[in-house]
Write a protein that holds these residues in place. Structure first.
Motif, PDB file in Angstrom:
ATOM      1  N   ARG A  59      32.815  54.171  35.807  1.00 38.97           N
ATOM      2  CA  ARG A  59      33.845  54.976  35.131  1.00 38.97           C
ATOM      3  C   ARG A  59      35.252  54.603  35.599  1.00 38.97           C
ATOM      4  O   ARG A  59      35.989  55.407  36.169  1.00 38.97           O
ATOM      5  CB  ARG A  59      33.594  56.468  35.368  1.00 38.97           C
ATOM      6  CG  ARG A  59      32.317  57.008  34.723  1.00 38.97           C
ATOM      7  CD  ARG A  59      32.335  56.863  33.220  1.00 38.97           C
ATOM      8  NE  ARG A  59      31.186  57.518  32.581  1.00 38.97           N
ATOM      9  CZ  ARG A  59      30.856  57.354  31.307  1.00 38.97           C
ATOM     10  NH1 ARG A  59      31.580  56.534  30.555  1.00 38.97           N
ATOM     11  NH2 ARG A  59      29.828  57.969  30.790  1.00 38.97           N
ATOM     12  N   VAL A  60      35.632  53.368  35.330  1.00 38.67           N
ATOM     13  CA  VAL A  60      36.959  52.872  35.701  1.00 38.67           C
ATOM     14  C   VAL A  60      37.838  52.741  34.462  1.00 38.67           C
ATOM     15  O   VAL A  60      37.362  52.824  33.330  1.00 38.67           O
ATOM     16  CB  VAL A  60      36.845  51.504  36.412  1.00 38.67           C
ATOM     17  CG1 VAL A  60      36.146  51.651  37.752  1.00 38.67           C
ATOM     18  CG2 VAL A  60      36.106  50.502  35.536  1.00 38.67           C
ATOM     19  N   THR A  61      39.114  52.527  34.683  1.00 41.45           N
ATOM     20  CA  THR A  61      40.027  52.289  33.575  1.00 41.45           C
ATOM     21  C   THR A  61      39.779  50.894  33.013  1.00 41.45           C
ATOM     22  O   THR A  61      39.086  50.070  33.622  1.00 41.45           O
ATOM     23  CB  THR A  61      41.484  52.410  34.020  1.00 41.45           C
ATOM     24  OG1 THR A  61      41.784  51.344  34.943  1.00 41.45           O
ATOM     25  CG2 THR A  61      41.736  53.752  34.702  1.00 41.45           C
ATOM     26  N   LEU A  62      40.372  50.622  31.880  1.00 43.85           N
ATOM     27  CA  LEU A  62      40.213  49.315  31.253  1.00 43.85           C
ATOM     28  C   LEU A  62      40.762  48.212  32.149  1.00 43.85           C
ATOM     29  O   LEU A  62      40.141  47.155  32.330  1.00 43.85           O
ATOM     30  CB  LEU A  62      40.915  49.309  29.904  1.00 43.85           C
ATOM     31  CG  LEU A  62      40.724  48.077  29.025  1.00 43.85           C
ATOM     32  CD1 LEU A  62      39.249  47.880  28.690  1.00 43.85           C
ATOM     33  CD2 LEU A  62      41.538  48.202  27.751  1.00 43.85           C
ATOM     34  N   GLU A  63      41.930  48.448  32.741  1.00 42.11           N
ATOM     35  CA  GLU A  63      42.555  47.447  33.595  1.00 42.11           C
ATOM     36  C   GLU A  63      41.729  47.203  34.865  1.00 42.11           C
ATOM     37  O   GLU A  63      41.516  46.064  35.280  1.00 42.11           O
ATOM     38  CB  GLU A  63      43.980  47.883  33.974  1.00 42.11           C
ATOM     39  CG  GLU A  63      44.970  47.889  32.823  1.00 42.11           C
ATOM     40  CD  GLU A  63      44.749  49.069  31.862  1.00 42.11           C
ATOM     41  OE1 GLU A  63      44.054  50.038  32.268  1.00 42.11           O
ATOM     42  OE2 GLU A  63      45.260  49.017  30.739  1.00 42.11           O
ATOM     43  N   GLU A  64      41.260  48.301  35.484  1.00 40.01           N
ATOM     44  CA  GLU A  64      40.449  48.160  36.698  1.00 40.01           C
ATOM     45  C   GLU A  64      39.136  47.438  36.408  1.00 40.01           C
ATOM     46  O   GLU A  64      38.716  46.574  37.170  1.00 40.01           O
ATOM     47  CB  GLU A  64      40.155  49.544  37.285  1.00 40.01           C
ATOM     48  CG  GLU A  64      41.374  50.253  37.850  1.00 40.01           C
ATOM     49  CD  GLU A  64      41.093  51.721  38.140  1.00 40.01           C
ATOM     50  OE1 GLU A  64      41.844  52.316  38.935  1.00 40.01           O
ATOM     51  OE2 GLU A  64      40.135  52.286  37.556  1.00 40.01           O
ATOM     52  N   GLY A  65      38.506  47.804  35.308  1.00 43.15           N
ATOM     53  CA  GLY A  65      37.235  47.181  34.954  1.00 43.15           C
ATOM     54  C   GLY A  65      37.372  45.695  34.701  1.00 43.15           C
ATOM     55  O   GLY A  65      36.548  44.890  35.170  1.00 43.15           O
ATOM     56  N   CYS A  66      38.376  45.316  33.953  1.00 42.94           N
ATOM     57  CA  CYS A  66      38.580  43.895  33.660  1.00 42.94           C
ATOM     58  C   CYS A  66      38.957  43.114  34.919  1.00 42.94           C
ATOM     59  O   CYS A  66      38.572  41.942  35.076  1.00 42.94           O
ATOM     60  CB  CYS A  66      39.649  43.733  32.581  1.00 42.94           C
ATOM     61  SG  CYS A  66      39.114  44.280  30.948  1.00 42.94           S
ATOM     62  N   GLU A  67      39.679  43.761  35.829  1.00 38.21           N
ATOM     63  CA  GLU A  67      40.020  43.109  37.094  1.00 38.21           C
ATOM     64  C   GLU A  67      38.753  42.794  37.887  1.00 38.21           C
ATOM     65  O   GLU A  67      38.600  41.683  38.429  1.00 38.21           O
ATOM     66  CB  GLU A  67      40.935  44.014  37.921  1.00 38.21           C
ATOM     67  CG  GLU A  67      41.306  43.447  39.288  1.00 38.21           C
ATOM     68  CD  GLU A  67      42.140  44.408  40.118  1.00 38.21           C
ATOM     69  OE1 GLU A  67      42.431  44.069  41.285  1.00 38.21           O
ATOM     70  OE2 GLU A  67      42.479  45.491  39.620  1.00 38.21           O
ATOM     71  N   LEU A  68      37.822  43.750  37.953  1.00 38.30           N
ATOM     72  CA  LEU A  68      36.579  43.530  38.683  1.00 38.30           C
ATOM     73  C   LEU A  68      35.731  42.444  38.013  1.00 38.30           C
ATOM     74  O   LEU A  68      35.152  41.580  38.685  1.00 38.30           O
ATOM     75  CB  LEU A  68      35.790  44.832  38.775  1.00 38.30           C
ATOM     76  CG  LEU A  68      36.367  45.910  39.700  1.00 38.30           C
ATOM     77  CD1 LEU A  68      35.574  47.203  39.581  1.00 38.30           C
ATOM     78  CD2 LEU A  68      36.374  45.424  41.149  1.00 38.30           C
ATOM     79  N   LEU A  69      35.645  42.484  36.690  1.00 41.36           N
ATOM     80  CA  LEU A  69      34.859  41.472  35.982  1.00 41.36           C
ATOM     81  C   LEU A  69      35.492  40.090  36.102  1.00 41.36           C
ATOM     82  O   LEU A  69      34.788  39.080  36.204  1.00 41.36           O
ATOM     83  CB  LEU A  69      34.705  41.864  34.515  1.00 41.36           C
ATOM     84  CG  LEU A  69      33.865  43.118  34.236  1.00 41.36           C
ATOM     85  CD1 LEU A  69      33.863  43.447  32.742  1.00 41.36           C
ATOM     86  CD2 LEU A  69      32.432  42.923  34.736  1.00 41.36           C
ATOM     87  N   ASN A  70      36.812  40.038  36.092  1.00 42.80           N
ATOM     88  CA  ASN A  70      37.502  38.753  36.245  1.00 42.80           C
ATOM     89  C   ASN A  70      37.207  38.115  37.598  1.00 42.80           C
ATOM     90  O   ASN A  70      37.159  36.890  37.719  1.00 42.80           O
ATOM     91  CB  ASN A  70      39.011  38.941  36.097  1.00 42.80           C
ATOM     92  CG  ASN A  70      39.454  38.919  34.650  1.00 42.80           C
ATOM     93  OD1 ASN A  70      38.907  38.179  33.833  1.00 42.80           O
ATOM     94  ND2 ASN A  70      40.430  39.741  34.306  1.00 42.80           N
ATOM     95  N   SER A  71      37.010  38.952  38.615  1.00 44.25           N
ATOM     96  CA  SER A  71      36.751  38.409  39.950  1.00 44.25           C
ATOM     97  C   SER A  71      35.431  37.645  40.000  1.00 44.25           C
ATOM     98  O   SER A  71      35.252  36.768  40.850  1.00 44.25           O
ATOM     99  CB  SER A  71      36.736  39.542  40.980  1.00 44.25           C
ATOM    100  OG  SER A  71      35.670  40.443  40.728  1.00 44.25           O
ATOM    101  N   LEU A  72      34.511  37.940  39.085  1.00 44.87           N
ATOM    102  CA  LEU A  72      33.220  37.241  39.054  1.00 44.87           C
ATOM    103  C   LEU A  72      33.359  35.801  38.592  1.00 44.87           C
ATOM    104  O   LEU A  72      32.493  34.970  38.873  1.00 44.87           O
ATOM    105  CB  LEU A  72      32.239  37.971  38.127  1.00 44.87           C
ATOM    106  CG  LEU A  72      31.748  39.341  38.590  1.00 44.87           C
ATOM    107  CD1 LEU A  72      30.951  40.009  37.487  1.00 44.87           C
ATOM    108  CD2 LEU A  72      30.901  39.202  39.840  1.00 44.87           C
ATOM    109  N   SER A  73      34.402  35.518  37.856  1.00 46.00           N
ATOM    110  CA  SER A  73      34.575  34.169  37.314  1.00 46.00           C
ATOM    111  C   SER A  73      35.561  33.344  38.123  1.00 46.00           C
ATOM    112  O   SER A  73      35.959  32.259  37.722  1.00 46.00           O
ATOM    113  CB  SER A  73      35.063  34.254  35.857  1.00 46.00           C
ATOM    114  OG  SER A  73      36.305  34.953  35.790  1.00 46.00           O
ATOM    115  N   CYS A  74      35.924  33.850  39.290  1.00 47.06           N
ATOM    116  CA  CYS A  74      36.963  33.203  40.089  1.00 47.06           C
ATOM    117  C   CYS A  74      36.581  31.807  40.547  1.00 47.06           C
ATOM    118  O   CYS A  74      37.366  30.878  40.442  1.00 47.06           O
ATOM    119  CB  CYS A  74      37.286  34.081  41.302  1.00 47.06           C
ATOM    120  SG  CYS A  74      38.563  33.429  42.392  1.00 47.06           S
TER     121      CYS A  74
END
Length: 409
Positions: free
Chosen positions: A169-184
């Motif tokens: 249950r995160v915000t859109l910005e927080e969620g995308c930040e976490l998902l982006n870290s997986l592709s680092c």
């Protein structure tokens, strides 16, 4: 500690290492520690990496003294044997106060920091039901936890294969930040399974977010994706078709009454995805989304649906009717549908004939679960057709209730 010479006289002394490790596998931390004091051989078995590949840590918001001791022991063992970890599950139970969430955040910071430094094997991480939108999470604590998790995911992205953040249950910005870290750092290896069901906060129309599209476009070998229907759009289906068609096998889609689900998704987008990903199976889970006009916009005939679950959770709506769904929507999947779950409150309409006809028409249906008002006659007819091999059900879970007299009143 038992003397080694005494142990030689025992049959346990001749137990092969593989058997000894198997015995240790079934022991909890306390018993493992005690067993490790028996002799050098048993102490060495304690340090076998195979014993520490999988770990579940439970943070209880209302812990007893015993639970607090268990948590302390579990954290100590993860730090001691963390280099062996391959599968880690974190469970957060009953976070009732801001004090507890603060303690949880500090514990997770230390735990993730240690694993980030010593572990190079972790392939599976599950942290479910964080519910970061609750008031028990102060903004600073919430932000620090997300930052720590983001750093950890970036560190592990080169090896992580499975991530489950269901219920974050995160915000859109927080969620995308976490998902982006997986592709680092995933230049040669890509994560294959992601569970982001209830990952975003309620009421968010994720399907209209360019930020979300850009984030999902970074994943190139997804096999299983679990998410909410408020993420589905033509753009997302196109991204999956371009980047993961060669690997994509399963989409698990939850549609909840409180999530936006009025977006228009074209059948052609589903058809293109199904064509480019021939192994694809789609499973739908509906919670209180029961009306025919809502379902007809979502359950398009081009979708390779394997499983459908419709749950009303005892919600009653005098204007709602189940028959149109049974007669006009679900029959479109007669050639692909394998599992059907209906948990509905239909005390105002009888569904025996329509449901039985649907079951007989679905030639691949092997699992049926129905929690609804049905007659005993329905069950008799269903079992008769099963005996005559007119349907191919292998699992039947039904609660038959004779209500004909009630329905006639």
């Amino acid at each position: 500690m038992e003397d080694d010479s005494d142990l030689v006289q025992s049959s346990w002394a001749h137990l092969p290492d593989v058997c000894l490790r198997h015995v240790f596998h079934w022991l909890d931390d306390k018993n493992r520690s005690q067993a490790a004091l028996v002799c050098k051989k048993w102490n060495q078995a304690m340090y076998s990496g195979s014993l520490w590949r999988t770990r579940t840590i439970i943070f209880n918001g209302q812990p007893s003294r015993a639970q607090a001791s268990e948590l302390e022991t579990a954290l100590w063992y993860v730090k001691k044997f963390g280099k062996y970890l391959e599968h880690l599950e974190i469970k957060l139970l009953h976070p009732y106060s801001t004090v507890f969430t603060r303690k949880f955040q500090v514990s997770m910071r230390n735990l993730l920091s240690h694993l980030g430094k010593c572990n190079c094997r972790l392939v599976s991480l599950s942290i479910k039901y964080l519910e970061l939108d609750r008031s028990v999470w102060k903004n600073t604590v919430r932000a620090q936890f997300i930052k720590n998790l983001d750093i950890f995911l970036k560190t592990m992205s080169k090896q992580l294969n499975y991530l489950n953040l269901k219920g974050a249950r995160v915000t859109l910005e927080e969620g995308c930040e976490l998902l982006n870290s997986l592709s680092c750092l995933t230049n040669t290896k890509f994560i294959s399974e992601i569970n982001i069901e209830d990952f975003f906060s309620l009421h968010l129309p994720v399907y209209s977010s360019t930020l979300f599209y850009n984030t999902m476009s970074k994943f190139h070998s997804l096999v299983i994706l679990t998410f909410n229907y408020n993420c589905v759009s033509d753009e997302l289906l196109d991204i999956l078709s371009k980047n993961s068609a060669h690997s994509l096998c399963t989409l698990n889609i939850k549609c909840h009454i409180y999530d936006p689900h009025g977006q228009e998704v074209w059948g052609m987008s589903w058809a293109n995805l199904a064509k480019s990903a021939p192994k694809l199976s789609v499973n739908f889970y509906f919670e209180r989304v029961m009306k025919h006009d809502h379902l007809s916009r979502i359950l398009l005939v081009e979708i390779p649906v394997r499983s459908i679950s419709l749950r009303s959770h005892y919600f009653r709506d005098p204007d709602w009717m189940m028959k149109p769904t049974l007669t006009t929507i679900l029959p479109a999947y007669w050639h692909v549908l394998q599992k059907l779950t209906l948990e509905v409150t239909n005390d105002h309409e009888q569904l025996d004939d329509e449901l039985l006809q649907l079951i007989l028409s679905c030639r691949r249906l092997f699992f049926l679960k129905v929690w609804a008002f049905l007659s005993v006659t329905f069950m008799e007819r269903l079992l008769y057709n099963r005996a005559e091999r007119k349907c191919f059900l292998t699992t039947i879970k039904v609660t038959p209730t004779c209500l004909h007299s009630h329905l006639q009143q």
